[in-house]
Design a protein around this motif. Structure first.
Motif, PDB file in Angstrom:
ATOM      1  N   THR A 121     -38.653   9.444 -23.860  1.00 18.07           N
ATOM      2  CA  THR A 121     -39.866  10.053 -23.311  1.00 18.07           C
ATOM      3  C   THR A 121     -39.523  11.466 -22.885  1.00 18.07           C
ATOM      4  N   ARG A 122     -40.265  12.444 -23.411  1.00 14.40           N
ATOM      5  CA  ARG A 122     -40.002  13.829 -23.028  1.00 14.40           C
ATOM      6  C   ARG A 122     -40.509  14.075 -21.614  1.00 14.40           C
ATOM      7  N   LEU A 123     -39.718  14.814 -20.825  1.00 16.41           N
ATOM      8  CA  LEU A 123     -40.042  15.103 -19.433  1.00 16.41           C
ATOM      9  C   LEU A 123     -40.377  16.584 -19.256  1.00 16.41           C
ATOM     10  N   PRO A 124     -41.039  16.925 -18.134  1.00  9.67           N
ATOM     11  CA  PRO A 124     -41.272  18.349 -17.837  1.00  9.67           C
ATOM     12  C   PRO A 124     -39.952  19.072 -17.656  1.00  9.67           C
ATOM     13  N   ASP A 125     -39.992  20.391 -17.735  1.00  5.42           N
ATOM     14  CA  ASP A 125     -38.789  21.193 -17.529  1.00  5.42           C
ATOM     15  C   ASP A 125     -38.238  20.976 -16.138  1.00  5.42           C
ATOM     16  N   ALA A 126     -36.945  21.209 -15.965  1.00  5.19           N
ATOM     17  CA  ALA A 126     -36.280  20.963 -14.691  1.00  5.19           C
ATOM     18  C   ALA A 126     -36.763  21.917 -13.618  1.00  5.19           C
ATOM     19  N   ALA A 127     -36.626  21.473 -12.384  1.00  2.25           N
ATOM     20  CA  ALA A 127     -36.982  22.321 -11.243  1.00  2.25           C
ATOM     21  C   ALA A 127     -35.936  23.404 -11.033  1.00  2.25           C
ATOM     22  N   THR A 128     -36.350  24.474 -10.367  1.00  6.84           N
ATOM     23  CA  THR A 128     -35.396  25.509  -9.996  1.00  6.84           C
ATOM     24  C   THR A 128     -34.322  24.941  -9.082  1.00  6.84           C
ATOM     25  N   ASP A 129     -34.760  24.106  -8.150  1.00  8.14           N
ATOM     26  CA  ASP A 129     -33.826  23.426  -7.249  1.00  8.14           C
ATOM     27  C   ASP A 129     -33.870  21.933  -7.562  1.00  8.14           C
ATOM     28  N   PRO A 130     -32.931  21.408  -8.375  1.00  7.20           N
ATOM     29  CA  PRO A 130     -32.990  20.013  -8.801  1.00  7.20           C
ATOM     30  C   PRO A 130     -32.729  19.021  -7.681  1.00  7.20           C
ATOM     31  N   THR A 131     -32.361  19.488  -6.498  1.00  6.86           N
ATOM     32  CA  THR A 131     -32.141  18.565  -5.375  1.00  6.86           C
ATOM     33  C   THR A 131     -33.369  18.447  -4.483  1.00  6.86           C
ATOM     34  N   ASP A 132     -34.464  19.130  -4.844  1.00  9.80           N
ATOM     35  CA  ASP A 132     -35.677  19.106  -4.030  1.00  9.80           C
ATOM     36  C   ASP A 132     -36.474  17.846  -4.335  1.00  9.80           C
ATOM     37  N   PRO A 133     -36.528  16.852  -3.407  1.00  9.60           N
ATOM     38  CA  PRO A 133     -37.190  15.577  -3.707  1.00  9.60           C
ATOM     39  C   PRO A 133     -38.703  15.679  -3.725  1.00  9.60           C
ATOM     40  N   THR A 134     -39.277  16.832  -3.338  1.00 11.26           N
ATOM     41  CA  THR A 134     -40.735  16.987  -3.377  1.00 11.26           C
ATOM     42  C   THR A 134     -41.195  17.681  -4.647  1.00 11.26           C
ATOM     43  N   ASP A 135     -40.270  18.081  -5.508  1.00 14.83           N
ATOM     44  CA  ASP A 135     -40.634  18.805  -6.720  1.00 14.83           C
ATOM     45  C   ASP A 135     -40.799  17.813  -7.869  1.00 14.83           C
ATOM     46  N   PRO A 136     -42.035  17.663  -8.407  1.00 14.46           N
ATOM     47  CA  PRO A 136     -42.257  16.684  -9.461  1.00 14.46           C
ATOM     48  C   PRO A 136     -41.570  17.010 -10.770  1.00 14.46           C
ATOM     49  N   THR A 137     -41.034  18.236 -10.918  1.00 13.51           N
ATOM     50  CA  THR A 137     -40.304  18.550 -12.135  1.00 13.51           C
ATOM     51  C   THR A 137     -38.807  18.256 -12.011  1.00 13.51           C
ATOM     52  N   ASP A 138     -38.354  17.789 -10.861  1.00 12.32           N
ATOM     53  CA  ASP A 138     -36.984  17.298 -10.739  1.00 12.32           C
ATOM     54  C   ASP A 138     -36.881  16.059 -11.619  1.00 12.32           C
ATOM     55  N   PRO A 139     -36.049  16.075 -12.664  1.00 15.39           N
ATOM     56  CA  PRO A 139     -36.038  14.944 -13.597  1.00 15.39           C
ATOM     57  C   PRO A 139     -35.661  13.614 -12.962  1.00 15.39           C
ATOM     58  N   THR A 140     -34.892  13.628 -11.869  1.00 13.57           N
ATOM     59  CA  THR A 140     -34.500  12.357 -11.262  1.00 13.57           C
ATOM     60  C   THR A 140     -35.678  11.609 -10.647  1.00 13.57           C
ATOM     61  N   VAL A 141     -36.803  12.313 -10.399  1.00 14.00           N
ATOM     62  CA  VAL A 141     -38.002  11.626  -9.920  1.00 14.00           C
ATOM     63  C   VAL A 141     -38.419  10.530 -10.891  1.00 14.00           C
ATOM     64  N   HIS A 142     -38.140  10.736 -12.176  1.00 15.85           N
ATOM     65  CA  HIS A 142     -38.545   9.767 -13.198  1.00 15.85           C
ATOM     66  C   HIS A 142     -37.647   8.528 -13.214  1.00 15.85           C
ATOM     67  N   LEU A 143     -36.640   8.494 -12.380  1.00 20.81           N
ATOM     68  CA  LEU A 143     -35.807   7.301 -12.252  1.00 20.81           C
ATOM     69  C   LEU A 143     -36.322   6.368 -11.157  1.00 20.81           C
ATOM     70  N   GLY A 144     -37.335   6.801 -10.435  1.00 25.64           N
ATOM     71  CA  GLY A 144     -37.874   5.985  -9.356  1.00 25.64           C
ATOM     72  C   GLY A 144     -38.710   4.826  -9.870  1.00 25.64           C
ATOM     73  N   HIS A 145     -39.007   3.900  -8.956  1.00 29.88           N
ATOM     74  CA  HIS A 145     -39.854   2.749  -9.286  1.00 29.88           C
ATOM     75  C   HIS A 145     -41.263   2.928  -8.738  1.00 29.88           C
ATOM     76  N   GLY A 146     -41.663   4.196  -8.501  1.00 29.05           N
ATOM     77  CA  GLY A 146     -43.002   4.431  -7.994  1.00 29.05           C
ATOM     78  C   GLY A 146     -44.074   3.927  -8.931  1.00 29.05           C
ATOM     79  N   TRP A 147     -43.851   4.095 -10.225  1.00 29.33           N
ATOM     80  CA  TRP A 147     -44.890   3.666 -11.165  1.00 29.33           C
ATOM     81  C   TRP A 147     -45.009   2.146 -11.192  1.00 29.33           C
ATOM     82  N   THR A 148     -43.908   1.434 -10.913  1.00 28.74           N
ATOM     83  CA  THR A 148     -43.986  -0.028 -10.820  1.00 28.74           C
ATOM     84  C   THR A 148     -44.881  -0.427  -9.657  1.00 28.74           C
ATOM     85  N   ALA A 149     -44.669   0.222  -8.505  1.00 26.79           N
ATOM     86  CA  ALA A 149     -45.502  -0.070  -7.338  1.00 26.79           C
ATOM     87  C   ALA A 149     -46.951   0.336  -7.594  1.00 26.79           C
ATOM     88  N   TYR A 150     -47.141   1.479  -8.251  1.00 32.93           N
ATOM     89  CA  TYR A 150     -48.502   1.956  -8.528  1.00 32.93           C
ATOM     90  C   TYR A 150     -49.233   1.002  -9.464  1.00 32.93           C
TER      91      TYR A 150
END
Length: 353
Positions: A121-150
C-alpha cells in the motif's frame, strides 16, 4: 540492482518454539543475503515494523493445525512477519511505484523485503519530523491499530450518542486508540481496563477514558459497577476471560458486545496462546437480549480508507494522538517481543531499523 545496496541484511528468525511465554532465546537476529526480487516484485528497505502479542499464536507448538487464524504458522528457522513500513528501493515492472516511495506491507522483522505489488500500500510522503506523533504523514502512524478500533466501532457495532462504552485491554494497541475514537463517535462515558495505576492514569489523561478498572484490583464486576453505575451499552473486548464475563454481568438490556481479541489467552503463562476460555452467564444474554459477536476489521476493508482520511484530519486538529513505544534497532526486536507480551508498554510497539 543498484551497486549501492548491501549484499546482506538482518532479519529476526524463530529458533525454537516456546513452551509457555516466549523468551529472547526463542529468537535470533541473523544475517541473510539481500532478497532478489522477481520482475514484478518490489524491493523495499524497511524503516520500522510493528510488534504484537498475537505473534505468540504463530510461533507456538501446533500453530499450523489451527484453522481460521489469520496469521501464517511459523516454525524454527522461519523469519517472523508483521506489518511494516518502508521505502521502495527497486520498483517492480508495472507496479506503479518508483524508488523512494513509502509503502506498507506485511513482511516486517527484516531490513529488506521483496514484496508483490498486491501486498503493498503506497503511503503519503514522510513528515519533516518523523518523530512527531501528531503528523499524519509520519509513516509509523500506519503501523497503529487505530483502523481496527475504528472499523469495530463503526461497522462491527455502531456507537450511539449517550452510550457508555467499556474497552477491555485499554492500554494495548487497539484499546489506546478505541477510547479516543469512541468519544469522537458520540459516547457519553468510556471505561477501560488496565494492568497498572500508571497505565490507568495515562489512559485518563488525553486518551479518552473517563474511568479505568484494574486487573487484579478486586472483583472486576464490582469495579465496573462503580465505574458505570448506569450500566454498559457497548463492550469492545480485546481480552476475554474474567473481563468479558464481568462486562456481560454489568451490561444493560440490548447491549452490544464485540470480541476483537483474546489477550487473556495470548498472555497466559502456560499453553499455546490460542485459547481463551471464558464462562458466561447465558441467562444474562437471554434476559438482556445482548448481542455478542466476534469481529475482524478485515471483514470491512472499506473502513481502512475512511480511517486514513478521518485520522489524518483528527491528528492535524489535535483530536487524537497515536500512543506508541519506539524501540531502536532490529537487534532489540526479540526483547521487544518479550516486553510486549509481558505488558511493559502502552499503545503500539514499533521497532525502528
Amino acid at each position: 540492482m543498484s551497486t549501492a545496496l548491501p549484499a546482506t541484511g538482518y532479519e529476526v528468525r524463530l529458533v525454537t518454539r516456546p513452551e509457555g511465554l516466549p523468551t529472547v532465546e526463542n529468537f535470533a537476529v541473523a544475517e541473510a543475503p539481500l532478497p532478489t526480487p522477481a520482475e514484478d516484485e518490489v524491493l523495499v528497505r524497511n524503516l520500522a515494523f510493528r510488534v504484537s502479542a498475537s505473534i505468540r499464536m504463530m510461533i507456538s507448538e501446533g500453530a499450523e493445525a489451527v484453522e481460521g487464524v489469520p496469521f501464517p504458522a511459523l516454525g524454527p528457522g522461519d523469519t517472523l512477519a508483521e506489518q511494516a513500513v518502508g521505502e521502495v528501493v527497486v520498483a517492480g515492472r508495472d507496479s506503479g511505484l518508483k524508488p523512494g516511495d513509502l509503502v506498507s506491507h506485511h513482511l516486517g522483522y527484516r531490513e529488506y523485503a521483496a514484496v508483490p505489488p498486491a501486498g503493498l500500500t503506497r503511503l503519503p510522503d514522510a513528515a519533516t519530523d518523523p518523530t512527531d506523533p501528531t503528523d499524519p504523514t509520519d509513516p509509523t502512524v500506519h503501523l497503529g491499530h487505530g483502523w481496527t478500533a475504528y472499523a469495530a466501532l463503526t461497522r462491527g457495532v455502531q456507537i450511539r450518542p449517550g452510550d457508555t462504552v467499556f474497552v477491555s485491554g485499554a492500554s494495548g494497541a487497539i484499546g489506546s486508540m478505541a477510547g479516543q475514537i469512541a468519544c469522537l463517535l458520540g459516547a457519553a462515558r468510556v471505561i477501560g481496563s488496565a494492568g497498572s495505576p500508571a497505565k490507568a492514569d495515562r489512559l485518563m489523561s488525553g486518551l479518552g477514558y473517563d474511568a479505568v478498572v484494574l486487573r487484579g484490583g478486586g472483583s472486576m464486576a464490582d469495579q465496573l459497577r462503580d465505574a458505570a453505575p448506569e450500566g454498559i451499552d457497548v463492550v469492545l473486548d480485546t481480552v476475554g476471560g474474567e473481563q468479558l464475563a464481568a462486562a456481560i454481568e454489568v451490561a444493560n438490556a440490548g447491549a452490544r458486545v464485540l470480541v476483537v481479541g483474546a489477550l487473556s489467552g495470548q498472555l497466559a503463562t502456560s499453553g499455546t496462546g490460542r485459547t481463551a476460555p471464558v464462562e458466561l452467564d447465558s441467562v444474562q444474554l437471554l434476559l438482556k437480549k445482548i448481542t455478542l459477536r466476534g469481529y475482524s476489521a478485515d471483514d470491512d476493508p472499506d473502513a481502512l480508507a475512511e480511517w486514513n482520511e478521518k485520522s489524518a484530519q483528527w491528528l492535524r486538529a489535535g483530536k487524537i494522538v497515536f500512543p506508541h513505544a519506539r524501540i531502536k534497532g532490529i537487534e532489540n526486536a526479540p526483547q521487544a517481543i518479550v516486553d510486549t507480551i509481558g505488558g511493559r508498554h502502552l499503545g503500539t510497539v514499533i521497532v525502528e531499523i
